[in-house]
Design a protein around this motif. Structure first.
Motif, PDB file in Angstrom:
ATOM      1  N   LEU A   1       0.831  -1.207   0.000  1.00 38.73           N
ATOM      2  CA  LEU A   1       0.000   0.000   0.000  1.00 38.73           C
ATOM      3  C   LEU A   1       0.864   1.255   0.000  1.00 38.73           C
ATOM      4  CD1 LEU A   1      -2.736  -1.048   2.596  1.00 38.73           C
ATOM      5  CD2 LEU A   1      -2.937  -1.014   0.091  1.00 38.73           C
ATOM      6  N   ALA A   2       1.975   1.226   0.721  1.00 37.76           N
ATOM      7  CA  ALA A   2       2.832   2.410   0.831  1.00 37.76           C
ATOM      8  C   ALA A   2       3.437   2.809  -0.506  1.00 37.76           C
ATOM      9  CB  ALA A   2       3.939   2.161   1.855  1.00 37.76           C
ATOM     10  N   VAL A   3       3.722   1.823  -1.354  1.00 40.63           N
ATOM     11  CA  VAL A   3       4.329   2.139  -2.656  1.00 40.63           C
ATOM     12  C   VAL A   3       3.302   2.175  -3.782  1.00 40.63           C
ATOM     13  CG1 VAL A   3       6.579   1.234  -1.984  1.00 40.63           C
ATOM     14  CG2 VAL A   3       4.945  -0.280  -3.113  1.00 40.63           C
ATOM     15  N   GLY A   4       2.029   2.029  -3.439  1.00 44.24           N
ATOM     16  CA  GLY A   4       0.987   2.157  -4.444  1.00 44.24           C
ATOM     17  C   GLY A   4       0.653   0.889  -5.203  1.00 44.24           C
ATOM     18  N   ASP A   5       1.088  -0.274  -4.705  1.00 45.93           N
ATOM     19  CA  ASP A   5       0.744  -1.537  -5.366  1.00 45.93           C
ATOM     20  C   ASP A   5      -0.707  -1.907  -5.063  1.00 45.93           C
ATOM     21  OD1 ASP A   5       3.332  -1.791  -6.245  1.00 45.93           O
ATOM     22  OD2 ASP A   5       3.926  -3.266  -4.720  1.00 45.93           O
ATOM     23  N   PRO A   6      -1.460  -2.381  -6.043  1.00 43.80           N
ATOM     24  CA  PRO A   6      -2.767  -2.957  -5.741  1.00 43.80           C
ATOM     25  C   PRO A   6      -2.578  -4.218  -4.894  1.00 43.80           C
ATOM     26  CG  PRO A   6      -2.527  -2.510  -8.099  1.00 43.80           C
ATOM     27  CD  PRO A   6      -1.171  -2.381  -7.485  1.00 43.80           C
ATOM     28  N   VAL A   7      -3.370  -4.362  -3.831  1.00 42.60           N
ATOM     29  CA  VAL A   7      -3.208  -5.465  -2.891  1.00 42.60           C
ATOM     30  C   VAL A   7      -4.547  -6.165  -2.693  1.00 42.60           C
ATOM     31  CG1 VAL A   7      -2.490  -6.162  -0.570  1.00 42.60           C
ATOM     32  CG2 VAL A   7      -1.361  -4.215  -1.690  1.00 42.60           C
ATOM     33  N   ALA A   8      -4.513  -7.497  -2.730  1.00 40.85           N
ATOM     34  CA  ALA A   8      -5.683  -8.315  -2.425  1.00 40.85           C
ATOM     35  C   ALA A   8      -5.294  -9.365  -1.395  1.00 40.85           C
ATOM     36  CB  ALA A   8      -6.229  -8.989  -3.685  1.00 40.85           C
ATOM     37  N   VAL A   9      -6.239  -9.708  -0.533  1.00 44.87           N
ATOM     38  CA  VAL A   9      -6.052 -10.761   0.459  1.00 44.87           C
ATOM     39  C   VAL A   9      -7.218 -11.721   0.343  1.00 44.87           C
ATOM     40  CG1 VAL A   9      -5.887 -11.312   2.913  1.00 44.87           C
ATOM     41  CG2 VAL A   9      -4.771  -9.252   2.023  1.00 44.87           C
ATOM     42  N   ALA A  10      -6.919 -12.980  -0.007  1.00 42.25           N
ATOM     43  CA  ALA A  10      -7.944 -14.019  -0.140  1.00 42.25           C
ATOM     44  C   ALA A  10      -7.551 -15.177   0.762  1.00 42.25           C
ATOM     45  CB  ALA A  10      -8.071 -14.472  -1.591  1.00 42.25           C
ATOM     46  N   VAL A  11      -8.140 -15.216   1.953  1.00 43.75           N
ATOM     47  CA  VAL A  11      -7.798 -16.217   2.971  1.00 43.75           C
ATOM     48  C   VAL A  11      -9.096 -16.656   3.641  1.00 43.75           C
ATOM     49  CG1 VAL A  11      -5.504 -15.213   3.340  1.00 43.75           C
ATOM     50  CG2 VAL A  11      -7.413 -14.478   4.780  1.00 43.75           C
ATOM     51  N   PRO A  12      -9.084 -17.781   4.380  1.00 46.87           N
ATOM     52  CA  PRO A  12     -10.295 -18.215   5.068  1.00 46.87           C
ATOM     53  C   PRO A  12     -10.820 -17.157   6.037  1.00 46.87           C
ATOM     54  CG  PRO A  12      -8.643 -19.956   5.064  1.00 46.87           C
ATOM     55  CD  PRO A  12      -7.969 -18.724   4.558  1.00 46.87           C
ATOM     56  N   GLY A  13     -12.138 -17.165   6.251  1.00 48.29           N
ATOM     57  CA  GLY A  13     -12.802 -16.090   6.977  1.00 48.29           C
ATOM     58  C   GLY A  13     -12.208 -15.717   8.308  1.00 48.29           C
ATOM     59  N   GLU A  14     -11.819 -16.717   9.131  1.00 53.45           N
ATOM     60  CA  GLU A  14     -11.275 -16.396  10.445  1.00 53.45           C
ATOM     61  C   GLU A  14      -9.942 -15.662  10.333  1.00 53.45           C
ATOM     62  OE1 GLU A  14     -10.244 -20.763   9.516  1.00 53.45           O
ATOM     63  OE2 GLU A  14     -11.890 -19.328   9.163  1.00 53.45           O
ATOM     64  N   ASN A  15      -9.128 -16.011   9.326  1.00 49.94           N
ATOM     65  CA  ASN A  15      -7.870 -15.294   9.109  1.00 49.94           C
ATOM     66  C   ASN A  15      -8.109 -13.934   8.459  1.00 49.94           C
ATOM     67  OD1 ASN A  15      -6.358 -17.316  10.258  1.00 49.94           O
ATOM     68  ND2 ASN A  15      -5.876 -18.326   8.327  1.00 49.94           N
ATOM     69  N   LEU A  16      -9.142 -13.863   7.634  1.00 46.70           N
ATOM     70  CA  LEU A  16      -9.488 -12.581   7.013  1.00 46.70           C
ATOM     71  C   LEU A  16      -9.855 -11.553   8.087  1.00 46.70           C
ATOM     72  CD1 LEU A  16      -9.807 -11.424   4.109  1.00 46.70           C
ATOM     73  CD2 LEU A  16     -12.256 -11.875   4.338  1.00 46.70           C
ATOM     74  N   ARG A  17     -10.581 -11.982   9.120  1.00 47.27           N
ATOM     75  CA  ARG A  17     -10.943 -11.066  10.207  1.00 47.27           C
ATOM     76  C   ARG A  17      -9.699 -10.576  10.956  1.00 47.27           C
ATOM     77  NH1 ARG A  17     -15.259 -14.690  10.247  1.00 47.27           N
ATOM     78  NH2 ARG A  17     -14.262 -16.105  11.746  1.00 47.27           N
ATOM     79  N   LEU A  18      -8.734 -11.474  11.160  1.00 55.25           N
ATOM     80  CA  LEU A  18      -7.481 -11.072  11.805  1.00 55.25           C
ATOM     81  C   LEU A  18      -6.803  -9.946  11.022  1.00 55.25           C
ATOM     82  CD1 LEU A  18      -5.681 -14.416  12.784  1.00 55.25           C
ATOM     83  CD2 LEU A  18      -6.473 -12.628  14.357  1.00 55.25           C
ATOM     84  N   ILE A  19      -6.699 -10.133   9.713  1.00 52.38           N
ATOM     85  CA  ILE A  19      -6.004  -9.152   8.879  1.00 52.38           C
ATOM     86  C   ILE A  19      -6.787  -7.850   8.816  1.00 52.38           C
ATOM     87  CG2 ILE A  19      -5.260  -8.654   6.522  1.00 52.38           C
ATOM     88  CD1 ILE A  19      -4.586 -11.634   6.246  1.00 52.38           C
ATOM     89  N   ARG A  20      -8.110  -7.960   8.651  1.00 53.61           N
ATOM     90  CA  ARG A  20      -8.932  -6.747   8.585  1.00 53.61           C
ATOM     91  C   ARG A  20      -8.794  -5.928   9.870  1.00 53.61           C
ATOM     92  NH1 ARG A  20     -13.614  -8.912   8.019  1.00 53.61           N
ATOM     93  NH2 ARG A  20     -13.898  -8.720   5.763  1.00 53.61           N
ATOM     94  N   ASP A  21      -8.875  -6.592  11.001  1.00 51.90           N
ATOM     95  CA  ASP A  21      -8.763  -5.869  12.274  1.00 51.90           C
ATOM     96  C   ASP A  21      -7.385  -5.246  12.443  1.00 51.90           C
ATOM     97  OD1 ASP A  21     -11.348  -6.645  12.817  1.00 51.90           O
ATOM     98  OD2 ASP A  21     -10.788  -8.238  14.211  1.00 51.90           O
ATOM     99  N   ALA A  22      -6.340  -5.963  12.036  1.00 51.15           N
ATOM    100  CA  ALA A  22      -4.981  -5.447  12.189  1.00 51.15           C
ATOM    101  C   ALA A  22      -4.713  -4.261  11.264  1.00 51.15           C
ATOM    102  CB  ALA A  22      -3.969  -6.557  11.925  1.00 51.15           C
TER     103      ALA A  22
END
Length: 316
Positions: free
Chosen positions: A39-60
């Motif tokens: 994100l800092a260098v302007g790269d498009p970023v996607a995260v596709a992980v199981p729901g419980e791990n997705l919540r961890l990343i979203r919260d962080a």
């Protein structure tokens, strides 16, 4: 984490490391810098992980989560054959040319069934061919506490580099052999139950499609799942007529909360990425296996000297 995954730009266009983690702290320590530096260098970023791990990343990520494409892999990738065209390439192809795309993809988690796993590991091996020469990094997390030794060994075979748990340092994978993995997991499918096969040829395509739909209804499918069974039956039986020797057999049965559709013919699948490439806008034909992967809950394919078998699962 090494500069080839985050930080300074790597001259190689495509990078595909596996990240081994032991717990939530380890998980976030390995993934957050990769996402945040992108994100800092302007790269498009996607995260596709199981729901419980997705919540961890979203919260962080907090407020910056809105800048990331977040997908629950349990839904988006429940059929591993859908992940390359419907998740990875769908995101990468939508970005401006020349920018480095960063994707976290976790297609293998504890709870994936033994029926699903061969399709999962073939998917991981085929990412390398699907993204060859493209400017992208796909970082794949593996839970070393909950996944068995064979899964972890296969991760070394499907990823050119690995990041061992707790090290933050990327290293070469001495076991890297994606083509061998694709071939090894091209294994005969488990025996089908004692269900009478329906033979078909070009003159019987409409009849066999209606019979498959009727059997789906009898076994409990309805709505979109039933429509998808009908679509898959039509695509696979037509492929058999056009590419598989002009004829084939169809079986439909119930299995563990699913309806299963299987088509066998005398064809031979020579391209492991068939059905896993997004269709070009002007492409005519050649979309059959892609459509099958996009709508079925699981697709397993075996191709060999005696022909090809395609088996598809639809949740009831």
């Amino acid at each position: 984490m090494s500069a080839s995954v985050s930080g300074e730009r790597d001259p190689l266009p495509f990078l595909h490391p596996a990240l081994f983690y032991r717990d939530a702290e380890d998980y976030l320590a390995g993934l957050l810098p990769f996402v945040q530096e992108g994100l800092a260098v302007g790269d498009p970023v996607a995260v596709a992980v199981p729901g419980e791990n997705l919540r961890l990343i979203r919260d962080a990520l907090g407020d910056t989560a809105d800048a990331v494409r977040l997908l629950d892999m349990r839904e988006a990738g429940r059929n591993p054959g859908r992940i390359i065209p419907g998740v990875l390439r769908a995101f990468a192809d939508a970005q401006p040319a020349g920018c480095r795309v960063r994707i976290v993809g976790e297609p293998i988690w504890a709870g994936r069934s033994v029926v699903e796993y061969p399709a999962c590991v073939q998917h991981e091996a085929l990412i390398n061919a699907a993204f060859e020469g493209r400017t992208a990094t796909i970082l794949c997390p593996y839970d070393v506490r909950r996944l068995d030794d064979q899964v972890l060994a296969d991760a070394y075979a499907t990823h050119p580099t690995v990041i061992p748990s707790g090290t933050g340092r990327e290293r070469h994978s001495g076991g890297y052999a994606p083509e061998a993995v694709v071939a090894r997991y091209n294994e005969p499918l488990p025996p089908a139950p004692d269900v009478r096969p329906l033979a078909f040829d070009a003159d019987a395509l409409s009849e066999v499609r209606h019979l498959a739909t009727a059997e789906g209804v009898r076994l409990g499918l309805s709505g979109l799942a039933l429509e998808n069974l009908t679509l898959v039956t039509a695509e696979l039986t037509t492929n058999s007529v056009v590419h598989g020797g002009g004829a084939g057999t169809l079986r439909v049965w119930g299995e563990s909360g699913h309806v299963v559709c299987e088509v066998r013919d005398k064809g031979w699948l020579t391209d492991p990425l068939a059905g896993r490439r997004p269709a070009a806008g002007d492409q005519r034909g050649g979309r059959g296996l892609l459509l099958v992967n996009l709508v079925a809950d699981l697709v397993r394919i075996h191709t060999g000297a005696t022909g090809m078998t395609v088996r598809c699962w639809f949740a009831r």
